[in-house]
Write an enzyme that holds these catalytic residues in place. Structure first.
Site, PDB file in Angstrom:
ATOM      1  N   LYS A 298       0.871  -1.209  -0.023  1.00  0.00           N
ATOM      2  CA  LYS A 298       0.020  -0.030   0.034  1.00  0.00           C
ATOM      3  C   LYS A 298       0.815   1.290  -0.031  1.00  0.00           C
ATOM      4  O   LYS A 298       1.806   1.412   0.733  1.00  0.00           O
ATOM      5  CB  LYS A 298      -0.897  -0.092   1.372  1.00  0.00           C
ATOM      6  CG  LYS A 298      -1.944   1.058   1.223  1.00  0.00           C
ATOM      7  CD  LYS A 298      -2.992   0.748   2.511  1.00  0.00           C
ATOM      8  CE  LYS A 298      -4.091   1.897   2.589  1.00  0.00           C
ATOM      9  NZ  LYS A 298      -4.830   1.714   3.673  1.00  0.00           N
TER      10      LYS A 298
ATOM     11  N   SER B 116      -9.403   2.058   2.285  1.00  0.00           N
ATOM     12  CA  SER B 116      -8.307   2.787   1.324  1.00  0.00           C
ATOM     13  C   SER B 116      -7.407   1.786   0.863  1.00  0.00           C
ATOM     14  O   SER B 116      -6.651   2.206  -0.012  1.00  0.00           O
ATOM     15  CB  SER B 116      -7.629   3.760   2.404  1.00  0.00           C
ATOM     16  OG  SER B 116      -7.161   3.252   3.395  1.00  0.00           O
TER      17      SER B 116
ATOM     18  N   SER C  78     -10.153   0.039   6.499  1.00  0.00           N
ATOM     19  CA  SER C  78      -9.700   0.101   5.108  1.00  0.00           C
ATOM     20  C   SER C  78      -9.052  -1.200   4.571  1.00  0.00           C
ATOM     21  O   SER C  78      -8.528  -1.088   3.543  1.00  0.00           O
ATOM     22  CB  SER C  78      -8.494   1.341   5.177  1.00  0.00           C
ATOM     23  OG  SER C  78      -9.033   2.647   5.296  1.00  0.00           O
TER      24      SER C  78
END
Length: 446
Positions: A78, A152, A176
Site C-alpha cells: 500500500k 483505502s 480500510s
C-alpha cells in the site's frame, strides 16, 4: 507449462523452495499479468518491473532459500508504507516525490521472508475514504469494474482479487482492509492493537490503524500475518464449540442493511451451527453516540496527517475533512471516548467468543472520480455502505472479513468476524471453517 499467476502464496513458496520454479519466473509471470490487466483495474500507482526481477534473482541466490516462508512470492504494498528506493505518495499530489531510504518494518519483514515487492498500490488521498481514486487512478473491483474496489486499501485488494499478486500489504484505520476485502471477495484480518508493527502516518490515527494482509485463502492470510507479526497463529487441534453471537443491526443508527448481506450472515451462522458451535442472535450494546465518536476520530486522524502539506494541492474533500477534524484533535487524543466504548462492549465479549456481522451494509458505490465530489457526498456514501467496521478500530480489537455468498451482480458478498483482544488465531480458525463449509472462488480470473 504451469501457470503461477492466480496460485496461492503457499503453493508458490513451496515450489520455489523445492526449486520447481525460480523466483524470476514467478515474478515475470505476475508482471506480465499486471501489464495485461491493470489498465482497466487501476490497482497500482507504481509497478517495479525491473527492480522486482533483480530482487527475485537475489532471493534465488539466498543460502537460506529452503527455509523462507514467502520464497519468491510477489507482493504489493500500500502506497502509505515506505519501500526502499521508492516514493511514498499516500494517494496525494501534496506529498513529496522523494525515494524512501529504508523499508517500513513490515515491508522489511516480508522481504526477509523471501517476498518480492512488485509494486505500490493505489489509495485515496491520505487513505481517508472507503473508495480508492485520485491523481494516480481509480481502483475498480475486478468482479464488477463498474464499482469501486473500496478503500483505502483498494488498490491492494483489486490486485489480489485479479490475480496480479497473491498477497498485498495494507492497513486499516476505519475499515480500510475489511471494506475492500469484502468488495473483492478476499480474506483479511485487522489485527488487534500492537500485534503487527504499525507506524502509519503521524501516529496511526491515535492508535486505531493497524497493518495487515489481504489474501485469497485463510492459509495465505495466516502465513503472511505470521511474517508481519513475527509470531504463529495456529488454532489448537482440539477445538471446542464456540459461543457465536449473530448481529444484523447496523452500529450506526439509521443505516439500513441490504438483504444480500443479512443473508450472508444467516448462511454463515447456519453453517457454523451445523458444525457444532453455539450460535444465537445477540446485538452488541452500541451507543447511540457511536456515529459521532467515529466521525470525530476519522476526521481528527486526517487533520494530523494533513498538517504540513500544501492545502492547495489537496483535494477539496480532504481539506474539508481535515478542517472538521482539527476541532476534535485535542479531545480525541485523550482516548477517553475509546475507553468508554471498550468498557461498554467488553461484557458482551465475556459472554460470546466471536461476533458475526455483515461486512458491509450494501454494495460498494460506483467507481468514479469521488475525489472531485463534495465532502458531504463522500461522507454519506461511505457511511451508508460501511457502518460495521469502525467500532473495532475504536476498541482496538481484532476483526476480519470473510467472503460468503454473492450479490445479485455475481460479485462477492462477505461477513465480518470480531473477537476480544488476543483472539486472532481463533478468528482465523473460524474463517477456515467457513471456507470449508461455504467455499468461495479465489480470484476474479477463476
Amino acid at each position: 507449462m504451469t501457470s503461477w499467476a492466480g496460485r496461492s502464496a503457499a503453493e508458490i513458496a513451496a515450489a520455489v523452495r523445492e526449486k520447481r520454479v525460480t523466483p524470476r519466473e514467478v515474478v515475470a509471470e505476475h508482471l506480465a499479468r499486471i501489464e495485461r490487466l491493470d489498465g482497466r483495474i487501476g490497482a497500482f500507482r507504481k509497478v517495479r518491473a525491473g527492480a522486482a526481477l533483480t530482487e527475485a534473482d537475489e532471493v534465488a541466490a539466498r543460502a537460506e532459500l529452503a527455509g523462507l516462508p514467502l520464497a519468491g512470492v510477489p507482493v504489493a504494498v500500500k502506497d502509505n508504507l515506505a519501500v526502499r528506493g521508492e516514493s511514498c505518495r499516500n494517494g496525494s499530489a501534496a506529498t513529496p516525490d522523494t525515494p524512501a531510504a529504508e523499508d517500513h518494518v513490515t515491508v522489511a519483514r516480508l522481504r526477509a521472508a523471501g517476498a518480492v515487492v512488485v509494486g505500490l498500490t493505489n489509495v485515496p488521498e491520505l487513505c481517508v475514504f472507503g473508495t480508492t481514486e485520485g491523481p494516480y487512478g481509480i481502483a475498480r473491483n475486478p468482479w464488477d469494474p463498474s464499482r469501486t474496489a473500496g478503500g483505502s486499501s483498494g488498490g491492494g485488494a483489486a490486485a489480489v482479487a485479479a490475480g496480479l499478486v497473491p498477497l498485498a500489504l495494507g492497513n486499516d484505520g476505519m475499515g480500510s482492509l475489511r471494506i475492500p476485502a469484502a468488495n473483492c471477495g478476499l480474506v483479511t484480518l485487522k489485527p488487534g492493537h500492537a500485534v503487527v508493527p504499525a507506524g502509519i502516518g503521524h501516529g496511526d490515527w491515535f492508535g486505531m490503524a493497524e497493518n495487515g494482509p489481504l489474501a485469497t485463502t485463510v492459509e495465505d492470510l495466516r502465513l503472511m500475518l505470521g511474517v508481519l507479526a513475527d509470531a504463529e497463529f495456529e488454532w489448537p487441534e482440539e477445538r471446542r464449540p464456540l459461543s457465536i453471537a449473530v448481529a444484523l443491526r447496523s452500529p450506526l443508527a439509521g443505516v439500513p442493511v441490504s438483504r444480500p448481506y443479512t443473508n450472508a450472515v444467516r448462511e454463515a451462522a447456519g453453517a457454523l451451527a451445523r458444525s457444532g458451535h453455539r450460535v444465537r442472535r445477540a446485538e452488541p450494546p452500541y451507543p447511540l453516540s457511536l456515529g459521532v465518536t467515529a466521525l470525530r476520530h476519522w476526521t481528527a486522524g486526517t487533520a494530523v496527517d494533513a498538517a504540513g502539506l500544501d492545502p492547495a494541492r489537496l483535494a477539496r474533500r480532504t481539506r474539508v475533512h481535515a478542517a472538521v477534524g482539527r476541532r476534535f484533535t485535542r479531545a480525541v487524543r485523550t482516548g477517553a471516548a475509546r475507553d468508554r466504548l471498550r468498557a461498554r462492549l467488553t461484557p458482551f465479549f465475556t459472554e460470546h467468543d466471536v461476533l458475526l456481522t455483515p461486512a458491509l451494509a450494501r454494495r460498494s458505490p460506483q467507481a468514479g472520480p469521488w475525489h472531485e465530489r463534495g465532502w458531504l457526498r463522500n461522507i454519506l456514501a461511505n457511511s451508508a455502505y460501511s457502518p460495521f467496521t469502525p467500532p473495532w478500530n475504536l476498541t482496538g480489537w481484532p476483526a476480519m472479513s470473510v467472503p460468503v455468498g454473492t450479490l445479485p451482480s455475481g460479485a462477492p458478498c462477505a461477513v465480518q468476524l470480531v473477537g476480544r483482544p488476543g483472539t486472532e488465531s481463533l478468528l482465523l480458525g473460524v474463517a477456515e471453517e467457513l471456507a470449508e463449509l461455504v467455499p468461495w472462488r479465489r480470484t476474479a480470473g477463476g
